[in-house]
Design a protein around this motif. Structure first.
Motif, short mmCIF file in Angstrom:
data_model
loop_
_atom_site.label_atom_id
_atom_site.label_comp_id
_atom_site.label_asym_id
_atom_site.label_seq_id
_atom_site.Cartn_x
_atom_site.Cartn_y
_atom_site.Cartn_z
N GLU A 46 0.89 -1.33 0.08
CA GLU A 46 0.30 -0.13 -0.39
C GLU A 46 0.90 1.61 -0.18
O GLU A 46 1.82 1.40 0.59
CB GLU A 46 -1.01 0.06 1.36
CG GLU A 46 -1.67 1.27 1.08
CD GLU A 46 -2.49 1.59 2.66
OE1 GLU A 46 -3.06 2.30 3.39
OE2 GLU A 46 -2.39 0.15 3.49
N SER A 63 -7.23 5.58 -14.68
CA SER A 63 -9.13 4.97 -14.00
C SER A 63 -8.78 3.43 -14.38
O SER A 63 -8.68 3.16 -15.42
CB SER A 63 -9.69 5.01 -13.78
OG SER A 63 -9.66 6.52 -12.67
N ASP A 75 -12.97 -0.48 -8.27
CA ASP A 75 -12.79 0.69 -9.18
C ASP A 75 -11.16 1.54 -8.59
O ASP A 75 -11.16 1.61 -7.52
CB ASP A 75 -14.00 1.45 -9.02
CG ASP A 75 -15.14 1.64 -9.64
OD1 ASP A 75 -14.79 0.79 -10.52
OD2 ASP A 75 -15.85 2.63 -9.38
N THR A 76 -10.56 1.06 -9.44
CA THR A 76 -9.34 1.90 -8.92
C THR A 76 -7.85 2.25 -10.03
O THR A 76 -8.79 2.99 -10.70
CB THR A 76 -7.98 0.47 -8.45
OG1 THR A 76 -7.02 0.59 -7.81
CG2 THR A 76 -8.00 -0.51 -9.60
N HIS A 77 -6.89 2.09 -9.76
CA HIS A 77 -5.71 3.30 -11.01
C HIS A 77 -4.68 2.59 -10.86
O HIS A 77 -4.36 1.59 -10.24
CB HIS A 77 -6.25 4.47 -10.98
CG HIS A 77 -5.56 5.09 -9.22
ND1 HIS A 77 -6.36 5.22 -8.05
CD2 HIS A 77 -4.20 5.16 -8.61
CE1 HIS A 77 -5.39 5.22 -7.07
NE2 HIS A 77 -4.30 5.44 -7.37
N ALA A 92 -3.73 -2.25 -4.33
CA ALA A 92 -4.94 -1.38 -4.36
C ALA A 92 -6.21 -2.37 -5.14
O ALA A 92 -6.90 -1.97 -5.79
CB ALA A 92 -4.45 -0.09 -5.26
N THR A 93 -5.31 -3.53 -5.66
CA THR A 93 -6.66 -4.34 -6.47
C THR A 93 -6.99 -5.79 -6.28
O THR A 93 -8.23 -5.79 -6.23
CB THR A 93 -5.94 -4.55 -8.08
OG1 THR A 93 -4.94 -4.74 -7.72
CG2 THR A 93 -5.44 -3.31 -8.84
N LEU A 98 -9.20 -4.37 1.31
CA LEU A 98 -11.02 -4.79 0.21
C LEU A 98 -11.64 -5.65 0.66
O LEU A 98 -13.30 -5.66 0.25
CB LEU A 98 -9.99 -4.57 -1.08
CG LEU A 98 -9.17 -3.55 -1.79
CD1 LEU A 98 -9.09 -4.19 -3.33
CD2 LEU A 98 -10.30 -2.13 -2.42
#
Length: 353
Positions: A46, A63, A75-77, A92-93, A98
């Motif tokens: 992270e 995005s 929704d991530t980037h 993040a994915t 999450l």
């Protein structure tokens, strides 16, 4: 004095940048004349994208919507660097936070990470920098490779005809651990418990990883880093990627070694300082760089919790301890970590003074 503050994020509660700013705020409240430089760090988990974005002002966040660790959309980037490379962060994915506490040790998937990688390649990425810390799954990276085009037949055979080729600029994996895929130091044994793996479910997951590894006889499952991210490291190695020390690579990108030259005090930190911290986590890398570039500097630690000996640090502050002393509620360190990070900075500055 010259002070360098270079912490990792407090996983799931505060970013590295916010943590560094909070410690700095506490420090200058006590010692306003010191010259304080903040260098938010990451180790492949992270905050990796944030660290690279800070280092490359021309970088662009792109995005993307991917399959999250629970199988639902996220929704991530990813980050496009000015030189054409892409930075993709597994946390993040497909990261543990999450799941929002609903751990799924048998079914959590890393597929979204592969989907984000594919999206970056589709967008013309000339190379990939992949941060793989903070995963929710223990799937060996199979879903990642499937998202990149690998077909796994029912009989165990592999069809690689549609598997995406590595970009011309190569693929570098930033890993915060050096664990092998299998065995007592592997993905299931060491990292499984924090993902909800129990002693009863561990053997089946270990067997699943061993079966997966057997399909790639050319890849040694004992390769350092193969066990990172529940075995995603192994899957990426099988694809042809190169594993590098996450924290050291990020430190080099951020120019931390040069910033440490002449420092009087170096402050680092992370969410939980434990026996794994010495194996390539941010505090150990910052401490080693300080010894090399600022040999006379005092090295201080700020951590949410301290669960390992502090022999290599001149002083430390635990946010849980500070919360207990201040409010009588140790959980306040999780509810308001930046408040206690500021207190930690002030206490350490007072100690140095």
């Amino acid at each position: 004095m010259r002070i360098v503050i270079a912490p990792d994020s407090l996983k799931g509660t505060a970013t590295a940048a916010d943590t560094a700013d909070a410690v700095r705020s506490g420090w200058v409240a006590e010692r306003p004349d010191d010259v304080v430089t903040t260098v938010p760090m990451a180790d492949g988990g992270e905050g990796t994208i944030a660290a690279f974005a800070a280092a490359f002002p021309g970088a662009e966040r792109v995005s993307v919507t991917v399959t999250g660790p629970a199988g639902t959309p996220v929704d991530t980037h990813w980050l496009r660097l000015p030189d054409g490379r892409a930075v993709v962060e597994l946390a993040a994915t497909s990261g543990l936070p999450l799941l929002a506490g609903a751990l799924q040790p048998e079914t959590a998937t890393s597929r979204g990470f592969g989907e984000a990688i594919a999206a970056a390649l589709d967008a013309g990425a000339t190379g990939l920098v992949l941060g793989i810390g903070g995963s929710a799954s223990t799937d060996g990276g199979r879903p990642v490779l499937e998202a990149l085009g690998l077909v796994v037949a029912a009989d165990g055979g592999l069809d690689r005809s549609a598997l995406r080729a590595l970009p011309a600029g190569g693929v570098v994996v930033l890993s915060d651990v050096t664990s092998p895929l299998l065995g007592p130091a592997g993905a299931v044994a060491v990292f499984g418990p924090q993902k909800g793996v129990t002693p009863e479910s561990a053997p089946a997951l270990e067997a699943r990883l061993a079966d997966w590894a057997g399909r790639f006889p050319e890849v040694d499952p004992a390769t350092p880093g193969a066990g990172a991210a529940g075995g995603v490291g192994f899957g990426l190695i099988a694809w042809g990627a190169t594993v590098a020390s996450g924290a050291r690579a990020v430190a080099d990108v951020l120019g931390l070694p040069a910033l440490l030259d002449g420092a009087d005090v170096v402050v680092t930190g992370e969410g939980r300082f434990d026996e794994q911290s010495a194996a390539g986590k941010v505090p150990s890398v910052v401490r080693a760089l300080a010894a090399e570039h600022a040999p006379g500097a005092r090295v201080l630690l700020v951590a949410g919790e301290v669960e390992a000996p502090l022999d290599d640090y001149d002083a430390a502050a635990s946010l849980v301890v500070l919360a207990t002393q201040t409010t009588g509620e140790p959980d306040d360190a999780l509810r308001d970590p930046l408040r206690f990070a500021r207190i930690a900075g002030q206490r350490l500055a007072r100690l140095v003074g």
